[in-house]
Design a protein around this motif. Structure first.
Motif, PDB file in Angstrom:
ATOM      1  N   ILE A  12      17.054  63.149  53.784  1.00 29.65           N
ATOM      2  CA  ILE A  12      17.704  63.752  52.506  1.00 29.65           C
ATOM      3  C   ILE A  12      19.105  63.095  52.279  1.00 29.65           C
ATOM      4  O   ILE A  12      19.499  62.559  51.315  1.00 29.65           O
ATOM      5  CB  ILE A  12      17.587  65.039  52.376  1.00 29.65           C
ATOM      6  CG1 ILE A  12      16.128  65.717  52.538  1.00 29.65           C
ATOM      7  CG2 ILE A  12      18.125  65.657  51.086  1.00 29.65           C
ATOM      8  CD1 ILE A  12      15.600  66.038  51.165  1.00 29.65           C
ATOM      9  N   GLU A  13      19.828  63.318  53.468  1.00 28.44           N
ATOM     10  CA  GLU A  13      21.248  62.641  53.326  1.00 28.44           C
ATOM     11  C   GLU A  13      21.303  61.232  53.169  1.00 28.44           C
ATOM     12  O   GLU A  13      22.164  60.799  52.370  1.00 28.44           O
ATOM     13  CB  GLU A  13      22.165  63.185  54.579  1.00 28.44           C
ATOM     14  CG  GLU A  13      22.402  64.655  54.754  1.00 28.44           C
ATOM     15  CD  GLU A  13      23.160  64.981  53.766  1.00 28.44           C
ATOM     16  OE1 GLU A  13      24.478  64.746  53.500  1.00 28.44           O
ATOM     17  OE2 GLU A  13      22.862  66.135  53.171  1.00 28.44           O
TER      18      GLU A  13
ATOM     19  N   ARG B  63      20.612  60.841  49.503  1.00 32.72           N
ATOM     20  CA  ARG B  63      21.749  61.237  48.611  1.00 32.72           C
ATOM     21  C   ARG B  63      22.583  60.255  48.662  1.00 32.72           C
ATOM     22  O   ARG B  63      23.257  59.827  47.716  1.00 32.72           O
ATOM     23  CB  ARG B  63      22.241  62.500  49.034  1.00 32.72           C
ATOM     24  CG  ARG B  63      23.288  63.434  48.196  1.00 32.72           C
ATOM     25  CD  ARG B  63      23.627  64.294  48.849  1.00 32.72           C
ATOM     26  NE  ARG B  63      24.664  64.001  50.054  1.00 32.72           N
ATOM     27  CZ  ARG B  63      25.927  63.730  49.805  1.00 32.72           C
ATOM     28  NH1 ARG B  63      26.416  63.831  48.587  1.00 32.72           N
ATOM     29  NH2 ARG B  63      26.563  63.476  50.950  1.00 32.72           N
ATOM     30  N   GLU B  64      23.121  59.893  49.949  1.00 28.23           N
ATOM     31  CA  GLU B  64      24.340  58.843  50.220  1.00 28.23           C
ATOM     32  C   GLU B  64      24.262  57.477  49.314  1.00 28.23           C
ATOM     33  O   GLU B  64      24.994  56.826  48.774  1.00 28.23           O
ATOM     34  CB  GLU B  64      24.832  58.566  51.500  1.00 28.23           C
ATOM     35  CG  GLU B  64      25.954  58.305  51.974  1.00 28.23           C
ATOM     36  CD  GLU B  64      27.368  58.957  51.447  1.00 28.23           C
ATOM     37  OE1 GLU B  64      27.132  60.284  51.221  1.00 28.23           O
ATOM     38  OE2 GLU B  64      28.317  58.445  51.427  1.00 28.23           O
TER      39      GLU B  64
ATOM     40  N   GLY C 168      16.292  57.352  44.416  1.00 28.26           N
ATOM     41  CA  GLY C 168      16.217  58.695  44.691  1.00 28.26           C
ATOM     42  C   GLY C 168      14.815  59.054  44.523  1.00 28.26           C
ATOM     43  O   GLY C 168      14.018  59.728  45.419  1.00 28.26           O
TER      44      GLY C 168
ATOM     45  N   SER D  55      18.059  71.823  50.367  1.00 25.41           N
ATOM     46  CA  SER D  55      19.315  70.815  49.692  1.00 25.41           C
ATOM     47  C   SER D  55      19.236  71.044  48.317  1.00 25.41           C
ATOM     48  O   SER D  55      20.534  70.774  47.623  1.00 25.41           O
ATOM     49  CB  SER D  55      19.041  69.186  49.880  1.00 25.41           C
ATOM     50  OG  SER D  55      17.593  68.959  49.844  1.00 25.41           O
TER      51      SER D  55
ATOM     52  N   PHE E 205      22.953  72.112  46.252  1.00 23.36           N
ATOM     53  CA  PHE E 205      23.755  71.304  45.152  1.00 23.36           C
ATOM     54  C   PHE E 205      23.916  72.383  43.940  1.00 23.36           C
ATOM     55  O   PHE E 205      24.255  71.907  42.862  1.00 23.36           O
ATOM     56  CB  PHE E 205      22.672  70.089  44.433  1.00 23.36           C
ATOM     57  CG  PHE E 205      22.616  68.866  45.789  1.00 23.36           C
ATOM     58  CD1 PHE E 205      23.862  68.446  45.963  1.00 23.36           C
ATOM     59  CD2 PHE E 205      21.206  68.558  46.111  1.00 23.36           C
ATOM     60  CE1 PHE E 205      23.856  67.464  46.964  1.00 23.36           C
ATOM     61  CE2 PHE E 205      21.546  67.436  47.044  1.00 23.36           C
ATOM     62  CZ  PHE E 205      22.591  67.035  47.543  1.00 23.36           C
TER      63      PHE E 205
ATOM     64  N   ASN F 256      31.901  70.452  44.531  1.00 16.06           N
ATOM     65  CA  ASN F 256      31.200  69.411  45.273  1.00 16.06           C
ATOM     66  C   ASN F 256      31.740  69.603  46.746  1.00 16.06           C
ATOM     67  O   ASN F 256      30.749  69.605  47.510  1.00 16.06           O
ATOM     68  CB  ASN F 256      31.802  68.056  44.667  1.00 16.06           C
ATOM     69  CG  ASN F 256      31.056  66.991  44.974  1.00 16.06           C
ATOM     70  OD1 ASN F 256      30.031  67.053  45.777  1.00 16.06           O
ATOM     71  ND2 ASN F 256      31.296  65.783  44.934  1.00 16.06           N
TER      72      ASN F 256
ATOM     73  N   ASP G 119      29.030  70.276  50.317  1.00 15.80           N
ATOM     74  CA  ASP G 119      29.048  69.364  51.550  1.00 15.80           C
ATOM     75  C   ASP G 119      29.148  70.498  52.577  1.00 15.80           C
ATOM     76  O   ASP G 119      28.587  70.396  53.586  1.00 15.80           O
ATOM     77  CB  ASP G 119      30.273  68.556  51.309  1.00 15.80           C
ATOM     78  CG  ASP G 119      29.909  67.367  50.344  1.00 15.80           C
ATOM     79  OD1 ASP G 119      28.817  67.414  49.809  1.00 15.80           O
ATOM     80  OD2 ASP G 119      30.885  66.783  49.830  1.00 15.80           O
TER      81      ASP G 119
ATOM     82  N   ARG H 160      26.034  72.275  53.444  1.00 17.07           N
ATOM     83  CA  ARG H 160      24.770  71.429  54.183  1.00 17.07           C
ATOM     84  C   ARG H 160      25.455  71.175  55.636  1.00 17.07           C
ATOM     85  O   ARG H 160      24.461  71.013  56.440  1.00 17.07           O
ATOM     86  CB  ARG H 160      24.993  70.125  53.383  1.00 17.07           C
ATOM     87  CG  ARG H 160      24.471  70.290  51.847  1.00 17.07           C
ATOM     88  CD  ARG H 160      23.569  68.902  51.494  1.00 17.07           C
ATOM     89  NE  ARG H 160      24.310  67.747  51.692  1.00 17.07           N
ATOM     90  CZ  ARG H 160      25.458  67.523  50.828  1.00 17.07           C
ATOM     91  NH1 ARG H 160      25.676  68.248  49.753  1.00 17.07           N
ATOM     92  NH2 ARG H 160      26.050  66.463  50.802  1.00 17.07           N
TER      93      ARG H 160
END
Lengths: 369, 498
Positions: free
Chosen positions: B349-350, B353-354, B368, B397, B401, B406, B410, B413
């Protein structure tokens, strides 16, 4: 030496949360069984009487605090017994706080070992509880107050969860009233007072609390009532749920009661309650460890606060590990605790109370002015 | 033990003097010498323009790239024509006899007018302003409410705040940080509402920063925050003027940076990261509902994976009877233990996202969807991860969000990892200890000397976990110890009784 501390202030409500959290330890889980063993079905009555007596002790503590303004437990001991005897008594309290801390630690370890994690080395649990308690204490009084205040929510949550016990409760089990003998009552009252005995710790916190004596008295009586009613609630729920025949054979009746309760979303509420109970185990343990740390600070002229805590915690850890799950060793710890508890929670407070009329300092100050 | 002690080699380096602290260097009457000095000090940069005017008796010196030719024409040459070459008759000029001041003014975008035979230099402000249009910040969108946002121009940002608080007590204190960059920062607060001790504390902390370059708000916050080693953010960062103003009026301090749209707000509490300007713009019941959802999402985000691992690994009896067989069916054929599954899925998932952030937006969203769907489906059919775990991690996740801030999301997570490890070793007890440590840590934290995580008391509840109607929120947050604890001149208490 306590005067050299920068006076950290805690509020009245924080004081009451500290008081609650230091009283509700692991003991409550089997308080009903112990009471039933001593007094039978009248256990809850002796709990009420014992609670009333504990309020008297709380009032005595407030009075002592009033007589020696701004002095913590150890200064009070010195002021009333003289320097040498006072130091001896201070050391006695050091031992007492350590023993209670050890007892709390071992009973938590035993509880978790029995119910949830039979394979896990007990040392891991001790270490985790110790680390979280140390983390709390090392922040000083204000952090202790904040942490204890926050976790008071758990008490509410658990009280709600106990409602499941009423599903199969039969209140007829509470009857008949007044069957037990007088000596049984006294024994029950003694057990109750012991389980409410953290009023001894009050002298550590009272001098640092904001507010007048009247406000403090009101708050503490209210708080003690809350704790007593919480105890009463657990005892009555478990009495009504199990009845006299069963309760003798159940070691943690509250947990067994929740084990059988069925809810729609999850089963086995006892596991959740047990995990939540970690909080109470930690806070009560931290409170006594804090007491030990304060006491140790009085003995050698060490001002390094963390060193005092580490010394205390190493002793606690070592003795707990020695006790561990060994029946015999634990027995001897508990026996020792029973012996000294009587002195430190009943006799010495009464003595301090009586002496406070002779040696009080607040009147002198007023006269001097 | 001196034998083992090696003397540390101390590198030699020249001390850099900040532009505004340069010792003065007197200018001379010779035009050539002055120009030579300027050229030498500015290291003969090619953008240093020296325009000799007809007759070679006067020169106009400026840095080409940061000045506006239009302004030079309008402010210098046109008036010069009108006054027939007499510079002293032009208004809007500054004078100095210090060449080092001249250098720093050149760097600020001023033009320098020098005359042969005179040691006085004249400055004219002809700076070129490069600004981005005011747009809504991408990372903090709201449905209702103002849609403007800060940009890189500190003047415009202060303008946005001044327009919202039209009162003389709005205080703006500008300072520069960084010996080379001399980045301008502005501390903004409302005098009389803010706690003066906090302002003093912040000012001393800012004064103690010693650095060559200060480039971002994040780096700045690391210099002045209370606990650098904590996982939780201690400054609320926002690009929204309305949010900033709301916080200013609560009694907090805002810090604006030149060339940076981010505004830092301190002191904050943990709950500030869960508040959004939206909440005050909708019906209070709806706002309360959304607040509760956010709180729930906080709990979900840090505990759900560990809860699942604990249930599967330790406390299978917690699952209701009817659910046992589906759960068992899902996890029976998975080769890995749940903790490996969880970590694998979190990393996937990270990654998605990244990669989604770095790619341009049209491709980013495609990645995505494709990544999520394809990998999610394939990883289950391949038998690497159970589909229950996919649900758990996806929910986690999503929940992380939900946080309006923000940085906090982070942090959350990252927090799942220690809890996952603890729960895979000790089950529920592990989670209990993990959360215990997190909460104690929160209680220990401070933001500018004020407590960061105040335990929930009834009065604080009104604007944290829930949001009550405005007329019930009569006090400023207790945490700030504001000298003006009530929000209005009427000193009525919360329930309306006098």
């Amino acid at each position: 030496m306590a005067k050299s501390d920068t006076n950290p202030k805690i509020t009245l409500s924080q004081l009451s949360y500290i008081f609650i959290q230091s009283q509700v330890g692991v003991d409550i889980l089997n308080l009903s069984t112990v009471l039933h063993k001593e007094v039978g079905a009248d256990g809850w009555i002796s709990l009420l009487i014992g609670g009333a007596i504990s309020i008297v002790f709380v009032l005595m503590m407030v009075h002592i605090n009033k007589c020696y303004p701004g002095e913590g437990l150890f200064d009070v001991l010195r002021s009333s017994f003289g320097k040498t005897l006072g130091n001896v008594a201070g050391f006695g309290y050091y031992v007492y706080f350590l023993v209670v801390a050890i007892y709390l630690l071992t009973s938590y370890g035993e509880l978790i070992n029995q119910w949830l994690l039979p394979e896990t080395p007990i040392m891991v649990l001790y270490l985790l509880l110790l680390i979280s308690a140390l983390y709390t204490i090392s922040g000083g009084l204000t952090v202790i107050a904040k942490v204890f205040t926050f976790f008071a929510v758990i008490l509410f949550v658990i009280s709600v969860l106990f409602l499941f016990g009423f599903v199969e409760a039969k209140f007829i089990y509470l009857l008949p009233i007044g069957q037990a003998s007088l000596s049984a009552y006294i024994e029950g009252i003694r057990v109750t007072i012991y389980s409410l005995s953290s009023y001894v710790l009050l002298l550590l916190f009272l001098p640092y609390t904001q507010g007048s004596i009247k406000q403090k008295t009101k708050t503490l009586i209210g708080t003690n009532l809350i704790v007593i009613f919480f105890y009463l609630y657990t005892v009555i729920v478990s009495y009504a749920h199990f009845g006299s025949d069963q309760i003798e054979h159940v070691s943690q009746p509250v947990l067994y009661m929740l084990r059988t309760a069925d809810s729609v979303i999850i089963t086995r509420i006892d596991i959740f309650v047990l995990s939540l109970w970690t909080v109470f185990a930690m806070t009560a343990f931290a409170a006594y460890l804090y007491g030990a740390e304060r006491a140790f600070a009085q003995i050698p002229k060490s001002k390094k606060k963390m060193l005092n805590i580490y010394t205390a915690s190493i002793i606690v850890l070592a003795v707990s590990f020695w006790g561990g799950l060994n029946e015999e060793n634990i027995r001897s710890i508990i026996d020792f605790q029973d012996v000294i508890t009587e002195y430190f929670t009943i006799y010495i407070p009464i003595l301090l109370f009586l002496l406070s009329f002779l040696r009080r300092k607040d009147k002198k100050k007023e006269a001097a002015q | 033990m001196g034998f083992f002690k090696q003397k540390k080699h101390q590198p030699v380096q020249e001390k850099v003097i900040r532009e505004d602290k340069m010792p003065p260097h007197r200018s001379t009457a010779s035009l050539e010498k002055n120009i030579q000095y300027l050229q030498q000090e500015l290291r003969n940069s090619t953008d240093l323009k020296i325009r000799l005017l007809p007759g070679n008796k006067q020169a106009l010196v400026y840095l080409d790239d940061i000045t506006d030719p239009d302004k030079i024409q309008r402010y210098i040459f046109e008036p010069l024509l009108k006054t027939e070459g007499d510079i002293t008759k032009i208004k809007d000029r500054e004078e100095s006899k210090d060449l080092n001041e001249a250098v720093s003014s050149l760097l600020e975008g001023k033009a320098l007018y020098l005359i042969e035979g005179q040691s006085t230099c004249y400055f004219f402000n002809v700076q070129q302003n490069v600004t981005r249009a005011i747009t809504e910040p991408m990372n903090e969108k709201v449905i209702k409410g103002s849609h403007d946002g800060f940009n890189e121009d500190i003047k415009q940002n202060i303008n946005l705040i001044r327009r919202r608080i039209q009162h003389r007590s709005l205080t703006i204190k500008k300072q520069t940080v960084g010996d080379y960059t001399e980045s301008e920062i502005a501390l903004i607060y409302v005098e009389g509402v803010v706690n003066p001790d906090v302002v003093k504390e912040l000012e001393t902390r800012v004064k103690n920063i010693s650095n060559d370059a200060l480039l971002s708000a994040g780096a700045f916050s690391e210099y002045i925050e209370d606990r650098t080693y904590s996982i939780f953010p201690q400054f609320l960062s926002t690009e929204r003027p309305d949010k900033t103003v709301a916080q200013l009026m609560e009694g907090r301090i805002a810090i604006l940076f030149a060339n940076n749209p981010t505004c830092l707000i301190a002191p904050v509490t943990f709950f500030a990261f869960y508040q959004s300007p939206d909440d005050y713009n909708t019906r209070w019941l709806v706002a309360t509902y959304i607040r509760l959802i956010r709180l729930f999402s906080f709990i979900l985000a840090i505990t759900l994976p560990s809860f699942y691992i604990a249930v599967v690994g330790f406390h299978f009896e917690v699952i209701p009877e009817d659910l046992i067989s589906p759960v068992l069916g899902a996890i029976r054929d998975i080769a890995y233990p749940p903790i490996i599954e969880a970590v694998m899925m979190v990393v996937v998932i990270e990654l998605i996202r990244e990669s989604g952030i770095r790619l341009p937006s049209p491709i980013g969203s495609t990645i995505g969807i494709v990544g999520g769907l394809v990998i999610g489906d394939a990883i289950v059919t391949a038998g690497l991860v159970s589909n229950l775990m996919v649900i758990v991690i996806a929910l986690t996740s999503l929940a992380s969000f939900v946080v309006p801030s923000n940085e906090m999301s982070d942090s959350l997570r990252l927090l799942t990892f220690p809890l996952i490890i603890l729960s895979s070793i000790l089950g529920f007890i592990g989670i209990a200890f993990g959360l215990l440590m997190v909460l104690i840590h929160l209680c220990r934290m401070e933001s500018l000397g004020l407590s960061y995580f105040t335990p929930i008391q009834f009065r604080d509840l009104k604007d944290t976990v829930i949001r009550v109607p405005q007329f019930l929120m009569k006090r400023r947050p207790e945490q700030l110890q504001s000298p003006r604890p009530y929000k209005s001149n009427e000193l009525s208490d919360d329930d309306g009784k006098k």
